[in-house]
Every structure is written in structure tokens, then in C-alpha cells.
Design a protein around this motif. Structure first.
Motif, short mmCIF file in Angstrom:
data_model
loop_
_atom_site.label_atom_id
_atom_site.label_comp_id
_atom_site.label_asym_id
_atom_site.label_seq_id
_atom_site.Cartn_x
_atom_site.Cartn_y
_atom_site.Cartn_z
N GLN A 266 -0.97 -57.00 -65.25
CA GLN A 266 -1.97 -57.76 -65.99
C GLN A 266 -3.34 -57.17 -65.67
O GLN A 266 -3.76 -57.13 -64.51
N LEU A 267 -4.06 -56.70 -66.69
CA LEU A 267 -5.35 -56.07 -66.48
C LEU A 267 -6.50 -57.06 -66.64
O LEU A 267 -7.55 -56.92 -66.01
N ARG A 268 -6.32 -58.05 -67.51
CA ARG A 268 -7.40 -59.00 -67.78
C ARG A 268 -6.85 -60.21 -68.50
O ARG A 268 -5.88 -60.12 -69.27
N LEU A 316 -13.85 -55.23 -75.65
CA LEU A 316 -12.75 -54.92 -74.74
C LEU A 316 -13.15 -55.10 -73.27
O LEU A 316 -12.35 -55.53 -72.45
N GLU A 317 -14.38 -54.77 -72.92
CA GLU A 317 -14.77 -54.76 -71.52
C GLU A 317 -15.54 -56.01 -71.09
O GLU A 317 -16.11 -56.04 -70.00
N GLU A 391 -9.01 -44.36 -63.17
CA GLU A 391 -9.22 -45.77 -63.48
C GLU A 391 -9.76 -45.95 -64.89
O GLU A 391 -9.37 -46.88 -65.60
N PHE A 392 -10.66 -45.08 -65.29
CA PHE A 392 -11.19 -45.17 -66.65
C PHE A 392 -10.09 -44.91 -67.68
O PHE A 392 -9.94 -45.65 -68.67
N LEU A 393 -9.30 -43.87 -67.46
CA LEU A 393 -8.26 -43.50 -68.42
C LEU A 393 -7.16 -44.56 -68.50
O LEU A 393 -6.46 -44.65 -69.52
N ARG A 396 -8.80 -49.49 -66.16
CA ARG A 396 -8.93 -50.33 -64.96
C ARG A 396 -10.36 -50.39 -64.44
O ARG A 396 -10.60 -50.67 -63.26
N THR A 397 -11.31 -50.13 -65.32
CA THR A 397 -12.73 -50.16 -64.91
C THR A 397 -13.42 -51.42 -65.44
O THR A 397 -14.64 -51.52 -65.40
N PHE A 398 -12.65 -52.36 -65.97
CA PHE A 398 -13.25 -53.59 -66.50
C PHE A 398 -14.00 -54.34 -65.38
O PHE A 398 -13.45 -54.47 -64.28
#
Length: 398
Positions: A266-268, A316-317, A391-393, A396-398
Motif C-alpha cells: 500500500q503506497l497511499r 497523484l502526490e 524511490e521516484f521510479l 515512493r516519494t509521496f
């Protein structure tokens, strides 16, 4: 900038309040090139509308389209609006993604024995009817489901593979190049299946049912990859990002969860907080239960429709919506393939078209999108590059 209502389509037939004429717009769809729009307007019919090429033309036709739904839109080549008499309540719609004949040396019509563009309709009695868009002729009636066909998804790579989701708790895979032969039945859900979505790279299939978990399947072996568990109520909608690197699921628990489909992480979580100051509740409906979620074509925005009478647009972010629009009884939403506006369907049979943020993708995002169309999360993590770039690709930089 708040979404602006550009146009509204209304059912052209008198309202009849019996179960056979159900007027809900459960599904709307644009053809992959944006030249056609399909609308399950209730009353067992589907409207096929040749679509203007741009927002300017949409605005010009908005007033005409709003008059009782008697749109007379015209597209290139003089194509005319069509009405498909399906004979049953229509729940799901999906256009094929087969390439147009002029894009290559081989004519798909000759290669497959089928027209370039088709529309599949999922019906109340379990049938799937597949129509030729240019002529409105019925090509196939696919039989196998034992209950309502709730959703449909074509493989985006131009192959004639169709996946259907049904209240009979199964997903079925059909090959239209083999006369609509059923090639696989996917069993794993214990409740009605509401939604199915094939990833743009055609490697994965996500399905959402009246359960707290979504299922992720392999489109190569048609086996279950994993269960995505995290919601607190029924998952009802799902969609992949354009580069297949992200998956979003929407639930009656008023949350959208953003997943890495390759790892199951889960990313967000995006929570639908009621905006009481903008709403006029005249009943006991105080729910933010989600109905639909979809990605924008460039992959930087999400749109959601919920029972709290709002269309939300999310960057998105960010964890909060960037725009809202008031709408009543929304059931579904979808972006125009080239961006710029969103179509929504409602419980009273209407379709509304809203402006959506236009964005010029950064070079960073374009590079990420290009790389992620062919690299899995595991392949990115194995690259000999700095951690921050990984992390960007992998979002995972949110």
C-alpha cells in the motif's frame, strides 16, 4: 480550478418506473482514439455518439446535447449517432482497442475477420453482446455467465481478448478472434464481481467484488497472483495507471488505496472527508461510499465519484482533492483518452461532462512513465542507480 459542467446528456425516452426499464447510467466509455462515446442510458439501450475532436467542439455542441438527450453530434467522415437495442438492462461497456486500419500495412478487418472497432455490452441476463461500431450491427452474443455482467475490459494491446465480471462471482475470458470462444473462467470471489481492469501492459488483471479485498490475476497464466487486503468494506472499483506501475481501488469504506501491483504494498490511502459546507443534505444520506475511480491519461490525476454527491479530482502526490464538482447520485466516471475532461454517469440516467485539469507532464514524469511501461518494481530496485531515483521510479516519494 473547479470543474466546469460542459454538457449534459439526458435519456430521450419517457421515464418508466418498472424494473425492465431501469434508467441508471451504470457505464460510460470512450473509444481509445476518442472518436466515439458510448452511454448506457437505461431503458435497455446504448447510445453511440461520434465525438468531437476537441474541447472547443464539445463546448459548441453542449447546448444542443442538453435538450432532452437528442444529440446530433457529427464526427469526422459524417458518422451518425446510433442506438443499440440490447433487449436487457445494460450494466457494462467496453470498446475494443484494435488499431485503426490506416495505422499499419495490415488491415485488422482482414487479419481477424472482424471490424476495427467494436463495443461490448454486458447485460442483465448474463449475455455479452458485441457490436460493430461503424454500422451498429450485432456481431456476437457471448453466453456463459449466469447473472448480471457488471463490467467489461478489453486487453489494451490491440488483441481481441475480452474479460467480463459478473454477479455470478466469476470472471470470464473471451477471444473474439475465435468467434467469441470462452477461453478461461476465473474463480476466487465469494461475492458479486463489480469491476475488472486489465493493466496497460496486459500482464495483470484486477477484479473487485463485494469483499474487503481485491484480487490480482496473471493475464499470461490466468492464475491468482495475490489478494490485496486493506479496505474495511466492499471494494467496488479499480484502475491501473497508464504505465501499469500503480493500481487504485475504491471501496464503500470511503477510501481509495494506491497499490504497487508488483509487490502488493500500500503506497497511499486517500480518504473521502465529507464537505458539509458545500452540501445540502435533504435526506439521511451522509455517506462518502465510493462508486468509481479512474486515472487520467497522463497518470498524474485521479477522479472519484462518491455517494456524498461530489466528483473529486486528486493530484497523484497530494493527500487532499485539488478540485470538486457537485453532482447527484453519481455512479461512474471516466477520463477522455486525450485528457481535458471527464464523463460521469448518474442514477437518473444522465451523463455529464466536466472540465479536468490540463497538465504538461514534467520530463521526470515522462521518463518514469516510459521506463515503468516495461520495467517491474523488482527490476527497478535491481538497477545500479541511487536510492532516491529508485524511490521516484517506484512512486515512493509521496
Amino acid at each position: 480550478e473547479e470543474p466546469v459542467l460542459l454538457a449534459e446528456l439526458k435519456p430521450g425516452r419517457p421515464q418508466r418506473y418498472d424494473w425492465k426499464s431501469s434508467c441508471e447510467t451504470w457505464s460510460v466509455a470512450f473509444s481509445p482514439d476518442g472518436a466515439w462515446f458510448a452511454w448506457s442510458q437505461g431503458h435497455c439501450v446504448v447510445k453511440l455518439i461520434p465525438w468531437p475532436l476537441g474541447e472547443a467542439e464539445l463546448c459548441k455542441t453542449s447546448e444542443r446535447k442538453s435538450r432532452g438527450g437528442k444529440a446530433e453530434a457529427r464526427s469526422r467522415g459524417g458518422a451518425k449517432e446510433k442506438t443499440l437495442e440490447c433487449g436487457q438492462i445494460v450494466w457494462g461497456l467496453a470498446f475494443s482497442a484494435w488499431p485503426a486500419a490506416e495505422e499499419g500495412d495490415r488491415d485488422p478487418t482482414c487479419a481477424l475477420g472482424l471490424p476495427c472497432l467494436v463495443l461490448a455490452t454486458g447485460l442483465n441476463d448474463g449475455q455479452i453482446k458485441v457490436w460493430e461500431v461503424q454500422t451498429g450491427h450485432l456481431l456476437f452474443s457471448l453466453l456463459g455467465h449466469q447473472d448480471v455482467v457488471r463490467d467489461l475490459s478489453f486487453a489494451p494491446n490491440g488483441s481481441p481478448i475480452l474479460v467480463s465480471a459478473s454477479r455470478d462471482k466469476t470472471l470470464r475470458v473471451w477471444d473474439l478472434s475465435r468467434d467469441g470462444r470462452q477461453v478461461q473462467v476465473l474463480v476466487g470471489h465469494v461475492q458479486w464481481v463489480y469491476c475488472c481492469s486489465i493493466s496497460p501492459d496486459c500482464s495483470m488483471l484486477c477484479s473487485a467484488a463485494g469483499e474487503k479485498s481485491a484480487l490480482l490475476w496473471s493475464m499470461r497464466s490466468y492464475t491468482l497472483i495475490r489478494r490485496l487486503e486493506g479496505h474495511q468494506s466492499s471494494v467496488v472499483s479499480c484502475d491501473f495507471s497508464p504505465d501499469s506501475a500503480l493500481l487504485v481501488t475504491a471501496s464503500y469504506d470511503a477510501c481509495v488505496i494506491m497499490w504497487d501491483p508488483y509487490t502488493g504494498e500500500q503506497l497511499r490511502t486517500l480518504r473521502h472527508v465529507p464537505l458539509h459546507s458545500t452540501l445540502d443534505y435533504s435526506s439521511d444520506i451522509h455517506s462518502s461510499s465510493l462508486r468509481s475511480v479512474c486515472f487520467s491519461p497522463e497518470g498524474l490525476y485521479l477522479a472519484t465519484v462518491a455517494d456524498d454527491r461530489l466528483l473529486r479530482i486528486w493530484a497523484l502526490e497530494l493527500r487532499s482533492p485539488v478540485a470538486f464538482a457537485p453532482m447527484t447520485n453519481g455512479l461512474c466516471c471516466i477520463y477522455f483518452p486525450h485528457g481535458g475532461f471527464i464523463a460521469t454517469g448518474t442514477r437518473d440516467g444522465h451523463v455529464q461532462f466536466w472540465t479536468a485539469p490540463r497538465v504538461l507532464s514534467s520530463l521526470k514524469h515522462l521518463c518514469r512513465k516510459a521506463l515503468r511501461t516495461f520495467l517491474t518494481t523488482y527490476q527497478v530496485l535491481a538497477l545500479p542507480i541511487p536510492r532516491k531515483l529508485k524511490e521516484f521510479l517506484t512512486y515512493r516519494t509521496f
